[in-house]
Scaffold this motif. Structure first.
Motif, PDB file in Angstrom:
ATOM      1  N   GLY A  41     -34.577 -22.558  13.021  1.00  0.00           N
ATOM      2  CA  GLY A  41     -34.041 -21.483  12.192  1.00  0.00           C
ATOM      3  C   GLY A  41     -34.769 -21.178  10.910  1.00  0.00           C
ATOM      4  O   GLY A  41     -34.398 -20.245  10.190  1.00  0.00           O
ATOM      5  N   PHE A  42     -35.843 -21.907  10.576  1.00  0.00           N
ATOM      6  CA  PHE A  42     -36.592 -21.625   9.352  1.00  0.00           C
ATOM      7  C   PHE A  42     -37.347 -20.304   9.491  1.00  0.00           C
ATOM      8  O   PHE A  42     -38.014 -20.066  10.506  1.00  0.00           O
ATOM      9  N   THR A  43     -37.269 -19.453   8.458  1.00  0.00           N
ATOM     10  CA  THR A  43     -37.985 -18.168   8.481  1.00  0.00           C
ATOM     11  C   THR A  43     -38.704 -17.890   7.166  1.00  0.00           C
ATOM     12  O   THR A  43     -39.133 -16.763   6.913  1.00  0.00           O
ATOM     13  N   GLY A  44     -38.870 -18.897   6.333  1.00  0.00           N
ATOM     14  CA  GLY A  44     -39.497 -18.689   5.029  1.00  0.00           C
ATOM     15  C   GLY A  44     -41.006 -18.768   5.095  1.00  0.00           C
ATOM     16  O   GLY A  44     -41.601 -19.021   6.146  1.00  0.00           O
ATOM     17  N   PRO A  45     -41.678 -18.592   3.949  1.00  0.00           N
ATOM     18  CA  PRO A  45     -43.141 -18.689   3.905  1.00  0.00           C
ATOM     19  C   PRO A  45     -43.622 -20.133   3.973  1.00  0.00           C
ATOM     20  O   PRO A  45     -42.950 -21.052   3.504  1.00  0.00           O
ATOM     21  N   ILE A  46     -44.804 -20.310   4.568  1.00  0.00           N
ATOM     22  CA  ILE A  46     -45.483 -21.609   4.605  1.00  0.00           C
ATOM     23  C   ILE A  46     -46.790 -21.441   3.856  1.00  0.00           C
ATOM     24  O   ILE A  46     -47.680 -20.714   4.301  1.00  0.00           O
ATOM     25  N   TYR A  47     -46.901 -22.066   2.701  1.00  0.00           N
ATOM     26  CA  TYR A  47     -48.067 -21.881   1.841  1.00  0.00           C
ATOM     27  C   TYR A  47     -49.124 -22.938   2.158  1.00  0.00           C
ATOM     28  O   TYR A  47     -48.839 -24.136   2.191  1.00  0.00           O
ATOM     29  N   ALA A  48     -50.359 -22.484   2.370  1.00  0.00           N
ATOM     30  CA  ALA A  48     -51.463 -23.388   2.684  1.00  0.00           C
ATOM     31  C   ALA A  48     -52.781 -22.700   2.368  1.00  0.00           C
ATOM     32  O   ALA A  48     -52.837 -21.471   2.243  1.00  0.00           O
ATOM     33  N   THR A  49     -53.849 -23.483   2.274  1.00  0.00           N
ATOM     34  CA  THR A  49     -55.164 -22.897   2.052  1.00  0.00           C
ATOM     35  C   THR A  49     -55.640 -22.206   3.324  1.00  0.00           C
ATOM     36  O   THR A  49     -55.125 -22.449   4.419  1.00  0.00           O
ATOM     37  N   SER A  50     -56.653 -21.367   3.178  1.00  0.00           N
ATOM     38  CA  SER A  50     -57.192 -20.637   4.318  1.00  0.00           C
ATOM     39  C   SER A  50     -57.699 -21.573   5.400  1.00  0.00           C
ATOM     40  O   SER A  50     -57.421 -21.379   6.592  1.00  0.00           O
ATOM     41  N   ALA A  51     -58.427 -22.631   5.007  1.00  0.00           N
ATOM     42  CA  ALA A  51     -58.953 -23.575   5.990  1.00  0.00           C
ATOM     43  C   ALA A  51     -57.826 -24.325   6.689  1.00  0.00           C
ATOM     44  O   ALA A  51     -57.889 -24.572   7.902  1.00  0.00           O
ATOM     45  N   THR A  52     -56.791 -24.693   5.942  1.00  0.00           N
ATOM     46  CA  THR A  52     -55.652 -25.382   6.550  1.00  0.00           C
ATOM     47  C   THR A  52     -54.959 -24.494   7.571  1.00  0.00           C
ATOM     48  O   THR A  52     -54.591 -24.942   8.665  1.00  0.00           O
ATOM     49  N   ILE A  53     -54.804 -23.226   7.254  1.00  0.00           N
ATOM     50  CA  ILE A  53     -54.166 -22.299   8.194  1.00  0.00           C
ATOM     51  C   ILE A  53     -55.024 -22.138   9.452  1.00  0.00           C
ATOM     52  O   ILE A  53     -54.505 -22.137  10.580  1.00  0.00           O
ATOM     53  N   ASP A  54     -56.336 -22.017   9.276  1.00  0.00           N
ATOM     54  CA  ASP A  54     -57.224 -21.910  10.433  1.00  0.00           C
ATOM     55  C   ASP A  54     -57.091 -23.139  11.332  1.00  0.00           C
ATOM     56  O   ASP A  54     -57.035 -23.018  12.571  1.00  0.00           O
ATOM     57  N   LEU A  55     -57.039 -24.318  10.726  1.00  0.00           N
ATOM     58  CA  LEU A  55     -56.924 -25.547  11.510  1.00  0.00           C
ATOM     59  C   LEU A  55     -55.552 -25.657  12.178  1.00  0.00           C
ATOM     60  O   LEU A  55     -55.454 -26.065  13.336  1.00  0.00           O
ATOM     61  N   CYS A  56     -54.491 -25.286  11.455  1.00  0.00           N
ATOM     62  CA  CYS A  56     -53.151 -25.313  12.053  1.00  0.00           C
ATOM     63  C   CYS A  56     -53.073 -24.375  13.255  1.00  0.00           C
ATOM     64  O   CYS A  56     -52.341 -24.640  14.209  1.00  0.00           O
TER      65      CYS A  56
END
Length: 477
Positions: free
Chosen positions: A85-100
């Motif tokens: 049910g989580f719908t909020g923002p997930i804050y991360a660096t650009s490289a972290t998002i690419d890896l995720c």
């Protein structure tokens, strides 16, 4: 009252989840609730089972996630959080998002595969066996990620803001500096995530990401990892011994199997093998990277050169992309992986997962562990309860796919590849803090490691240090 609640990585190394709850303000208005990291429990069954339990707070009531880096024990529960049910923002660096974007779908895919396998052989205690989340659910959660740049201040509510500072653990990894402003008082919180080695090539040869962390931190409350709190990394260059192990294995007619995390560890090891081959220190035998995720991770690393060490930058300039090196093969398809197991001459196989908890490494080990000509080479931490820890411990057998596999291969371990700072490095960094924190909580470590690091910090710095307990609420004063 504001508090931090330790929902994971307390009493164990994995499952990092730290909830910041500002409760209620003076007017009775509900405060903000932010999760720092949202990782998967790994290792012993009692911890893995917690992946299936709901958090003490409803997922939909969590306002945001601050993600320090892309290792599964810090990000791997995000798809489940969204599923609940989580719908909020997930804050991360650009490289972290690419890896995720590659790590989380891969995790979902592996869980689907495992569930299907156990349903097929009917050896699961649950009917039917289900994945914690699916590939599609993992892909879907990526829409909630928001790029946050180093040093950029994000104001999440009137009382809470944060910014990222480098942690130098893996590509894109950061610490989270959180500022709480309540009832006219300001408190600084520092969540370290995982802390990288303080030095580059001389102490941590082959390191791809630049050293850190930055000096001169200032915090009232510190939440800090303690993974290597009870041991010191060897300072000897691992390359001569590594080359000797590989040469001896080849002379026996055996192969070298390396369980390695697809992110950071595989890239580091591949670069080192390339150096050893070109220097003539090991035979020019085929090297197989059997991990689709590792292929994508290499592409991401090449994209984010801002994080490189000078050594890594020079290697890429000299040899180009690892994906194009002669003699190095990256297996992307299942059939490519199966063909590796049809080879009966000496090769080097690098495959994930690093702790042998799942993935293609299981098939390679199931085939090659019983043969004393082969060598299994560990270059990463093995959490208690994982198959990797069992193999490393000297056990005679290990359970895979519901059956026991005999361990007759040689087992070799190199601790120099760790991307976690050890106690001398941590103390060197802590000495640079501008002031003594009011409280420091140690997480992400086994009980002995956390206790020994607590004692070392208390003795040398005189800080108030506690080992965090699972579900503990620590008031921010």
């Amino acid at each position: 009252m504001a508090y931090i609640q330790f929902l994971g990585a307390a009493g164990t190394v994995t499952g990092s989840k730290h909830l910041i709850n500002t409760s209620f303000d003076g007017d009775g208005k509900k405060g903000i609730q932010v999760l720092v990291d949202c990782g998967l429990f790994q290792g012993q069954k009692e911890w893995r089972e917690r992946n299936w339990k709901e958090l003490p707070i409803a997922a939909r009531e969590i306002d945001a996630v601050i993600l320090t880096h892309a290792h599964l024990d810090h990000c791997g529960w995000i798809p489940r959080l969204v599923k609940e049910g989580f719908t909020g923002p997930i804050y991360a660096t650009s490289a972290t998002i690419d890896l995720c974007g590659i790590i989380l779908p891969d995790s979902g895919h592996l869980q689907e595969e495992d569930a299907a396998y156990y349903n097929k052989i009917k050896k699961s205690k649950h009917t039917p066996a289900l994945p914690l989340y699916t590939f599609d659910e993992a892909e879907d959660c990526m829409k909630y990620f928001q790029v946050t740049h180093l040093g950029e201040t994000k104001q999440l509510s009137p009382e809470l803001s944060f910014r990222f500072v480098p942690a130098a653990h893996i590509l894109g990894s950061c610490m989270a500096e959180v500022t709480l402003t309540m009832q006219g008082q300001t408190r600084q919180l520092l969540f370290t995530g995982d802390i990288g080695r303080v030095r580059d090539t001389t102490i941590a040869p082959g390191k791809v990401v630049h050293s850190g962390p930055q000096e001169g931190e200032r915090a009232d409350v510190v939440v800090m990892e303690s993974t290597y709190g009870n041991r010191v990394h060897p300072h000897a260059d691992p390359r001569p011994e590594l080359a000797a192990v590989i040469r001896e294995t080849v002379q026996r007619g055996g192969s070298v199997v390396v369980p390695a995390f697809a992110v950071e560890r595989t890239q580091k090891f591949v670069f080192m093998l390339k150096e050893l081959i070109e220097a003539g220190q090991i035979p020019r035998i085929p090297v197989f990277c059997d991990s689709p995720m590792a292929i994508k991770a290499v592409e991401i690393y090449l994209k984010h050169e801002e994080d490189y060490t000078d050594e890594a930058r020079a290697l890429i300039k000299k040899y180009g992309s690892p994906l194009e090196w002669p003699g190095f093969s990256f297996a992307s398809q299942v059939d490519d992986s199966k063909r590796i197991n049809e080879i009966h001459y000496p090769v080097i196989i690098i495959s994930s997962s690093g702790m042998v908890t799942g993935g293609r490494i299981l098939h390679h080990l199931a085939q090659r562990l019983p043969d004393p000509k082969n060598t299994v080479l560990f270059i990463g931490f093995q959490a208690p309860g994982t198959r990797g820890a069992t193999i490393k411990s000297g056990a005679k057998e290990v359970k895979m796919f519901g059956d026991f596999v005999q361990i007759r291969a040689r087992i070799a371990t190199f601790e120099q590849f760790s991307d976690h700072a050890d106690p001398p490095e941590l103390l060197e960094w802590l000495h640079t803090f501008q002031k003594k924190p009011t409280a420091t909580y140690l997480v992400h470590g086994e009980e002995e490691a956390a206790s020994m690091l607590r004692d070392a910090i208390t003795k040398e710095l005189g800080w108030n240090v506690q080992v965090a307990e699972w579900m503990q609420k620590a008031e921010v004063r």
